[in-house]
Design a protein around this motif. Structure first.
Motif, PDB file in Angstrom:
ATOM      1  N   UNK A 238      29.653  60.935  21.049  1.00 14.97           N
ATOM      2  CA  UNK A 238      30.178  62.149  21.666  1.00 14.97           C
ATOM      3  C   UNK A 238      29.545  62.342  23.037  1.00 14.97           C
ATOM      4  N   UNK A 239      30.334  62.764  24.032  1.00 18.94           N
ATOM      5  CA  UNK A 239      29.743  63.025  25.349  1.00 18.94           C
ATOM      6  C   UNK A 239      28.596  64.027  25.227  1.00 18.94           C
ATOM      7  N   UNK A 240      27.543  63.826  26.011  1.00 18.82           N
ATOM      8  CA  UNK A 240      26.396  64.722  25.941  1.00 18.82           C
ATOM      9  C   UNK A 240      26.624  65.999  26.738  1.00 18.82           C
ATOM     10  N   UNK A 241      27.656  66.037  27.540  1.00 20.54           N
ATOM     11  CA  UNK A 241      27.949  67.226  28.329  1.00 20.54           C
ATOM     12  C   UNK A 241      28.974  66.903  29.402  1.00 20.54           C
ATOM     13  N   UNK A 242      29.314  67.917  30.167  1.00 19.44           N
ATOM     14  CA  UNK A 242      30.341  67.754  31.190  1.00 19.44           C
ATOM     15  C   UNK A 242      29.768  67.374  32.554  1.00 19.44           C
TER      16      UNK A 242
ATOM     17  N   UNK B 153      39.238  65.162  25.268  1.00 17.39           N
ATOM     18  CA  UNK B 153      39.632  65.399  26.647  1.00 17.39           C
ATOM     19  C   UNK B 153      40.117  64.066  27.236  1.00 17.39           C
ATOM     20  N   UNK B 154      41.176  64.106  28.025  1.00 17.21           N
ATOM     21  CA  UNK B 154      41.721  62.885  28.624  1.00 17.21           C
ATOM     22  C   UNK B 154      40.618  62.104  29.318  1.00 17.21           C
ATOM     23  N   UNK B 155      40.544  60.821  29.029  1.00 17.67           N
ATOM     24  CA  UNK B 155      39.548  59.964  29.640  1.00 17.67           C
ATOM     25  C   UNK B 155      38.197  59.966  28.938  1.00 17.67           C
ATOM     26  N   UNK B 156      38.032  60.802  27.924  1.00 13.66           N
ATOM     27  CA  UNK B 156      36.761  60.849  27.202  1.00 13.66           C
ATOM     28  C   UNK B 156      36.622  59.601  26.330  1.00 13.66           C
ATOM     29  N   UNK B 157      35.446  58.984  26.340  1.00 11.65           N
ATOM     30  CA  UNK B 157      35.230  57.818  25.488  1.00 11.65           C
ATOM     31  C   UNK B 157      34.832  58.182  24.049  1.00 11.65           C
ATOM     32  N   UNK B 158      34.963  59.448  23.673  1.00  9.17           N
ATOM     33  CA  UNK B 158      34.540  59.905  22.345  1.00  9.17           C
ATOM     34  C   UNK B 158      35.182  59.057  21.246  1.00  9.17           C
ATOM     35  N   UNK B 159      34.407  58.773  20.200  1.00  5.66           N
ATOM     36  CA  UNK B 159      34.884  57.972  19.075  1.00  5.66           C
ATOM     37  C   UNK B 159      34.260  58.516  17.799  1.00  5.66           C
ATOM     38  N   UNK B 160      35.093  58.741  16.769  1.00  2.22           N
ATOM     39  CA  UNK B 160      34.612  59.181  15.461  1.00  2.22           C
ATOM     40  C   UNK B 160      35.180  58.226  14.425  1.00  2.22           C
ATOM     41  N   UNK B 161      34.296  57.465  13.773  1.00  2.00           N
ATOM     42  CA  UNK B 161      34.697  56.448  12.799  1.00  2.00           C
ATOM     43  C   UNK B 161      34.360  56.862  11.383  1.00  2.00           C
ATOM     44  N   UNK B 162      35.171  56.361  10.460  1.00  2.00           N
ATOM     45  CA  UNK B 162      34.898  56.530   9.037  1.00  2.00           C
ATOM     46  C   UNK B 162      34.732  55.153   8.414  1.00  2.00           C
TER      47      UNK B 162
ATOM     48  N   UNK C 253      30.434  51.147  22.649  1.00  2.00           N
ATOM     49  CA  UNK C 253      29.694  51.711  23.780  1.00  2.00           C
ATOM     50  C   UNK C 253      29.390  50.640  24.828  1.00  2.00           C
ATOM     51  N   UNK C 254      28.935  49.472  24.380  1.00  2.00           N
ATOM     52  CA  UNK C 254      28.492  48.422  25.293  1.00  2.00           C
ATOM     53  C   UNK C 254      29.645  47.692  25.981  1.00  2.00           C
ATOM     54  N   UNK C 255      30.715  47.449  25.261  1.00  2.00           N
ATOM     55  CA  UNK C 255      31.750  46.550  25.766  1.00  2.00           C
ATOM     56  C   UNK C 255      33.048  47.212  26.196  1.00  2.00           C
ATOM     57  N   UNK C 256      33.222  48.487  25.892  1.00  2.00           N
ATOM     58  CA  UNK C 256      34.510  49.109  26.160  1.00  2.00           C
ATOM     59  C   UNK C 256      34.420  50.473  26.832  1.00  2.00           C
ATOM     60  N   UNK C 257      33.381  51.234  26.589  1.00  2.00           N
ATOM     61  CA  UNK C 257      33.371  52.642  26.995  1.00  2.00           C
ATOM     62  C   UNK C 257      32.480  52.963  28.199  1.00  2.00           C
ATOM     63  N   UNK C 258      31.909  51.958  28.836  1.00  5.24           N
ATOM     64  CA  UNK C 258      31.071  52.163  30.015  1.00  5.24           C
ATOM     65  C   UNK C 258      29.891  53.099  29.734  1.00  5.24           C
TER      66      UNK C 258
END
Length: 174
Positions: free
Chosen positions: A72-76, A49-58, A111-116
């Motif tokens: 992943x966001x915990x909810x809306x 979703x636009x503005x979501x800080x979600x990140x999936x790394x390999x 999470x700490x330095x970029x995604x608030x």
């Protein structure tokens, strides 16, 4: 032989499904047997979703997928925007080689330095000692026990809730 951490792409769907289908991996997660590559293709093709800080790394070495991890966001709910859920998996053959630590370090830096993100939370099966030690090394604290949390191989098992708060909440410079 360098470890590479990168965002997952739609073209990774088959490798992710194969990784999560490992007999010693899926029981430790909320995954089911017989991972579905098409489902992962769809999931990886759908932008957050636009503005979501979600990140999936390999994590990969020599083109082989060794692990995956996501925030992943915990909810809306507006009042929970500061929190994200963490999930991680490392191939059985790659465990004990620093893959989990590298993925955790990357996710927590993001999470700490970029995604608030103020709070990172997770659940882990109570008998997954290796994962619990990894989480504790990265500042996660135990918050509670969820009794009969999930069905695993025909038995309901307990899970622990753990969370980590931002160690140095961002300041406003004047």
């Amino acid at each position: 032989m360098t470890l590479i951490l990168r965002r997952a792409r739609p073209s990774d769907a088959a490798a992710v499904a194969e990784h999560l289908a490992e007999p010693d991996i899926f029981p430790g997660l909320l995954q089911l047997p017989y991972a579905n590559a098409e489902l992962w293709q769809q999931r990886l093709s759908t932008p957050p979703v636009a503005g979501s800080p979600e990140l999936f790394l390999l994590a990969e070495r020599d083109g082989k997928l060794l692990g995956s991890a996501g925030l992943h966001p915990v909810g809306a709910q507006v009042r929970r925007r500061h929190a994200m859920a963490l999930g991680i998996s490392v191939s059985t053959a790659a465990q004990g080689q620093g893959i989990g630590g590298a993925l955790m370090t990357a996710l927590l830096d993001y999470a700490d330095n970029w995604a608030q993100v103020l709070r990172v939370e997770l659940t882990v099966y109570q008998d997954n000692a290796r994962a619990i030690r990894l989480y504790e090394r990265h500042g996660f604290e135990h918050e509670g026990r969820l009794r009969a949390y999930a069905l695993r191989d025909g038995v309901y098992v307990d899970a622990l809730t753990m969370a980590r708060l931002h160690p140095r909440q961002p300041l406003v410079r004047s």
